[in-house]
Scaffold this motif. Structure first.
Motif, PDB file in Angstrom:
ATOM      1  N   VAL A   1       8.285  45.397 -31.287  1.00 40.67           N
ATOM      2  CA  VAL A   1       9.649  45.868 -31.032  1.00 40.67           C
ATOM      3  C   VAL A   1      10.210  46.569 -32.272  1.00 40.67           C
ATOM      4  O   VAL A   1      10.021  46.092 -33.396  1.00 40.67           O
ATOM      5  N   GLY A   2      10.898  47.703 -32.044  1.00 38.11           N
ATOM      6  CA  GLY A   2      11.602  48.383 -33.143  1.00 38.11           C
ATOM      7  C   GLY A   2      10.671  48.966 -34.183  1.00 38.11           C
ATOM      8  O   GLY A   2      10.790  48.697 -35.384  1.00 38.11           O
ATOM      9  N   VAL A   3       9.725  49.784 -33.710  1.00 36.59           N
ATOM     10  CA  VAL A   3       8.792  50.438 -34.634  1.00 36.59           C
ATOM     11  C   VAL A   3       9.407  51.777 -35.066  1.00 36.59           C
ATOM     12  O   VAL A   3       9.851  52.543 -34.207  1.00 36.59           O
TER      13      VAL A   3
ATOM     14  N   ILE B   1      -8.408  45.606 -27.046  1.00 34.06           N
ATOM     15  CA  ILE B   1      -7.177  45.946 -26.330  1.00 34.06           C
ATOM     16  C   ILE B   1      -7.479  46.789 -25.107  1.00 34.06           C
ATOM     17  O   ILE B   1      -8.488  47.476 -25.041  1.00 34.06           O
ATOM     18  N   ASP B   2      -6.556  46.703 -24.134  1.00 36.49           N
ATOM     19  CA  ASP B   2      -6.806  47.382 -22.863  1.00 36.49           C
ATOM     20  C   ASP B   2      -5.789  48.508 -22.675  1.00 36.49           C
ATOM     21  O   ASP B   2      -6.000  49.630 -23.107  1.00 36.49           O
ATOM     22  N   MET B   3      -4.626  48.210 -22.094  1.00 32.95           N
ATOM     23  CA  MET B   3      -3.639  49.266 -21.858  1.00 32.95           C
ATOM     24  C   MET B   3      -2.675  49.375 -23.040  1.00 32.95           C
ATOM     25  O   MET B   3      -2.362  48.378 -23.673  1.00 32.95           O
ATOM     26  N   ILE B   4      -2.181  50.591 -23.289  1.00 32.40           N
ATOM     27  CA  ILE B   4      -1.176  50.788 -24.343  1.00 32.40           C
ATOM     28  C   ILE B   4      -0.032  51.631 -23.768  1.00 32.40           C
ATOM     29  O   ILE B   4      -0.293  52.614 -23.073  1.00 32.40           O
ATOM     30  N   VAL B   5       1.196  51.222 -24.042  1.00 32.94           N
ATOM     31  CA  VAL B   5       2.340  52.032 -23.625  1.00 32.94           C
ATOM     32  C   VAL B   5       3.312  52.136 -24.795  1.00 32.94           C
ATOM     33  O   VAL B   5       3.633  51.131 -25.428  1.00 32.94           O
ATOM     34  N   GLN B   6       3.728  53.372 -25.091  1.00 32.64           N
ATOM     35  CA  GLN B   6       4.769  53.535 -26.114  1.00 32.64           C
ATOM     36  C   GLN B   6       6.020  54.040 -25.414  1.00 32.64           C
ATOM     37  O   GLN B   6       5.980  55.038 -24.694  1.00 32.64           O
ATOM     38  N   ASN B   7       7.122  53.338 -25.608  1.00 31.84           N
ATOM     39  CA  ASN B   7       8.360  53.746 -24.949  1.00 31.84           C
ATOM     40  C   ASN B   7       8.987  54.939 -25.676  1.00 31.84           C
ATOM     41  O   ASN B   7       8.704  55.184 -26.847  1.00 31.84           O
ATOM     42  N   VAL B   8       9.836  55.645 -24.963  1.00 30.09           N
ATOM     43  CA  VAL B   8      10.590  56.733 -25.578  1.00 30.09           C
ATOM     44  C   VAL B   8      11.510  56.095 -26.617  1.00 30.09           C
ATOM     45  O   VAL B   8      12.105  55.057 -26.362  1.00 30.09           O
ATOM     46  N   SER B   9      11.623  56.726 -27.795  1.00 28.54           N
ATOM     47  CA  SER B   9      12.457  56.083 -28.803  1.00 28.54           C
ATOM     48  C   SER B   9      13.937  56.370 -28.541  1.00 28.54           C
ATOM     49  O   SER B   9      14.301  57.406 -28.007  1.00 28.54           O
ATOM     50  N   ALA B  10      14.714  55.415 -28.912  1.00 27.61           N
ATOM     51  CA  ALA B  10      16.160  55.601 -28.768  1.00 27.61           C
ATOM     52  C   ALA B  10      16.602  56.573 -29.863  1.00 27.61           C
ATOM     53  O   ALA B  10      16.325  56.349 -31.041  1.00 27.61           O
ATOM     54  N   ALA B  11      17.261  57.667 -29.439  1.00 24.66           N
ATOM     55  CA  ALA B  11      17.603  58.735 -30.382  1.00 24.66           C
ATOM     56  C   ALA B  11      18.448  58.232 -31.547  1.00 24.66           C
ATOM     57  O   ALA B  11      18.255  58.623 -32.689  1.00 24.66           O
ATOM     58  N   VAL B  12      19.355  57.320 -31.254  1.00 32.92           N
ATOM     59  CA  VAL B  12      20.281  56.838 -32.277  1.00 32.92           C
ATOM     60  C   VAL B  12      19.541  56.080 -33.388  1.00 32.92           C
ATOM     61  O   VAL B  12      19.720  56.342 -34.581  1.00 32.92           O
ATOM     62  N   SER B  13      18.695  55.153 -32.982  1.00 38.73           N
ATOM     63  CA  SER B  13      18.071  54.287 -33.978  1.00 38.73           C
ATOM     64  C   SER B  13      16.788  54.880 -34.555  1.00 38.73           C
ATOM     65  O   SER B  13      16.358  54.499 -35.642  1.00 38.73           O
ATOM     66  N   GLY B  14      16.137  55.815 -33.806  1.00 34.49           N
ATOM     67  CA  GLY B  14      14.847  56.328 -34.245  1.00 34.49           C
ATOM     68  C   GLY B  14      13.765  55.261 -34.185  1.00 34.49           C
ATOM     69  O   GLY B  14      12.763  55.337 -34.894  1.00 34.49           O
ATOM     70  N   LEU B  15      13.986  54.252 -33.349  1.00 36.65           N
ATOM     71  CA  LEU B  15      13.004  53.165 -33.221  1.00 36.65           C
ATOM     72  C   LEU B  15      12.399  53.175 -31.820  1.00 36.65           C
ATOM     73  O   LEU B  15      13.051  53.587 -30.857  1.00 36.65           O
ATOM     74  N   THR B  16      11.161  52.718 -31.721  1.00 37.55           N
ATOM     75  CA  THR B  16      10.505  52.667 -30.424  1.00 37.55           C
ATOM     76  C   THR B  16       9.808  51.311 -30.246  1.00 37.55           C
ATOM     77  O   THR B  16       9.641  50.575 -31.226  1.00 37.55           O
TER      78      THR B  16
END
Ligand code: ADP
Ligand code: ASP
Ligand code: MG
Length: 420
Positions: A269-271, A292-307
């Motif tokens: 969380v919060g990369v 590891i099997d599946m990987i998902v990276q979420n869209v980062s929140a524009a304000v925080s710049g964290l994903t």
């Protein structure tokens, strides 16, 4: 005269009566004029019981000693089976993995076969005997230690023997009639397929259909071993695993549906969403040896710049991976870690997916209509996998099986076993 390798799984040799039944079956094959080499698993749930026993002695058993312990299971069944065959008046000799020339690397618990020199088995065959080999075990020449190939590894022993001895066929005898369109313990309307390709079987095995050990399928494909999965409880044709379907045989869009409850999901969380962070995280994960099997990276929140980055991995790799990541938290600079060990993975597999649009839409619609929420999605050319809640998985597999028109006319037979 042909050479046949036969493998009998744990539920096929669960007790004395079963061992005698299997012995009669092996002798009948021999009586038809074939040379027979047998790979055998430990009786019933012996391996699970030995693992529990080890865990009751210590939380983290030494890997070398664990292999010493687990290989005893197959030594029991191989000796009993040889005795039972001899009692029927046919010569039989049992061999441990190391006596059978099954050489592996030194990776305890997950050793890979590096060489097979079955000289003693050939000698036994030349003298008219049946050779019985303990499944799932090998020997490392450098450490001079006994190894195991990983859970379900007796299938791989059988295939490796078939390849080394140039056998005509490798028959995998189990507690169901062959490879089904879904696990018959979960979907009673699943039906047996007559033919499956190596490619599809690899995807099904990777997706959790434990009827064949994935490495056995890989090995068979690489060495051109013909695999026949069938029941040791009935005298029926099973499923042939082949390189390609015959010209007149149409490729089904969906060959099967598989479910897997063995994985967990880690979310970092919060990369910081800057180049190099994913590389850092997955280098740490790779360092633990976790698969590891599946990987998902979420869209980062524009304000925080964290994903957030989520990935799935075998539950057995969960603790060590979390520990390694936690240790690197300040260097990588992520905010938190979350672990979800209650997920299920559903996969649909079929060679015909390549040439058919709309499979994803049909899958997602079926899940929606069953009221099942999806968390992650991943695809290959011939597979779509989705993550559901653990408790929803079996219901999801059944619903998808029905939606793709795979339900058979009759109830699938499960002859024995506890499904462990
Ligand atoms: P063995 O002890 O003979 O090695 P396993 O328990 O390893 O047997 O594998 C057979 C079991 O695999 C079956 O009893 C069944 O519950 C399970 N299974 C899962 N998916 C499938 C499938 N698609 N087709 C057949 N069996 C399956
Ligand atoms: N006895 C081992 C296991 O239960 C190997 C096998 O049966 O294939 O995993
Ligand atoms: Mg098995």
């Amino acid at each position: 005269m042909s050479l046949i390798v036969q493998k009998f799984g744990g539920s096929s040799v669960a007790d004395a009566e079963s061992i005698k039944r299997v012995a009669r079956r092996i002798v009948a094959t021999k009586a038809q004029g074939h040379d027979v080499v047998v790979a055998v698993s430990a009786m019933g749930d012996t391996t699970d019981e030995l693992i529990e026993l080890a865990r009751s002695v210590t939380e983290s058993p030494d890997p070398r000693e664990m292999d010493m312990l687990l290989t005893t299971g197959e030594r029991i069944s191989m000796a009993l089976l040889a005795m039972a065959i001899k009692a029927l008046g046919v010569d039989a000799r049992s061999y441990t993995g190391s006596q059978a020339g099954m050489m592996t690397d030194s990776h305890h618990g997950a050793a890979r076969i590096v060489d097979v020199s079955p000289d003693r088995l050939r000698e036994a065959l030349d003298e008219g005997a049946i050779a019985i080999v303990a499944g799932f075990q090998g020997f490392n020449r450098d450490s001079k230690d006994i190894t195991t190939l990983g859970r379900g590894g007796s299938d791989t022993t059988a295939v490796a023997l078939a390849a080394a001895l140039n056998a005509d066929v490798c028959e995998i005898y189990t507690d169901v009639d062959g490879v089904f369109t879904a696990d018959p313990r979960v979907v009673s309307k699943a039906h047996k397929v007559d033919v499956v390709t190596f490619e599809e079987m690899l995807e099904l095995a990777a997706a959790g259909a434990k009827v064949l050990h994935i490495r056995a399928v890989e090995y068979a494909r690489r060495h051109g071993v013909t695999l026949h999965v069938r029941s040791s409880f009935a005298d029926k044709e099973g499923t042939l695993v082949v390189a390609t379907r015959g010209e007149n045989m149409e490729e089904p869009i969906i060959t099967g549906v598989a479910g897997d409850l063995s994985e967990g999901k880690i979310t970092v969380v919060g990369v910081p969403d800057i180049p190099g962070k994913a590389a850092e995280i997955f280098t740490i994960v790779a360092g633990t040896g976790a698969n590891i099997d599946m990987i998902v990276q979420n869209v980062s929140a524009a304000v925080s710049g964290l994903t957030d980055i989520s990935f799935t991995l075998p539950k057995t790799d969960g603790d060590k991976t979390l520990a390694a990541l936690r240790e690197a938290q300040s260097t990588v600079g992520f905010a938190d870690l979350a672990y979800d060990d209650n997920i299920g993975k559903l996969s649909v597999v079929g060679g015909g997916m390549r040439t058919n649009a709309g499979v994803s839409a049909q899958l997602f619609t079926a899940l929606f209509e069953a009221g099942i929420n999806m968390d992650m999605i991943s695809t290959s050319e011939i597979r779509i996998s989705v993550i559901t809640r653990g408790e929803d998985l079996n219901r999801a597999v059944s619903a998808v099986h029905t939606a793709f028109g795979l339900d058979g006319e009759v109830e699938a037979i499960v002859y024995a076993g506890t499904g462990r």
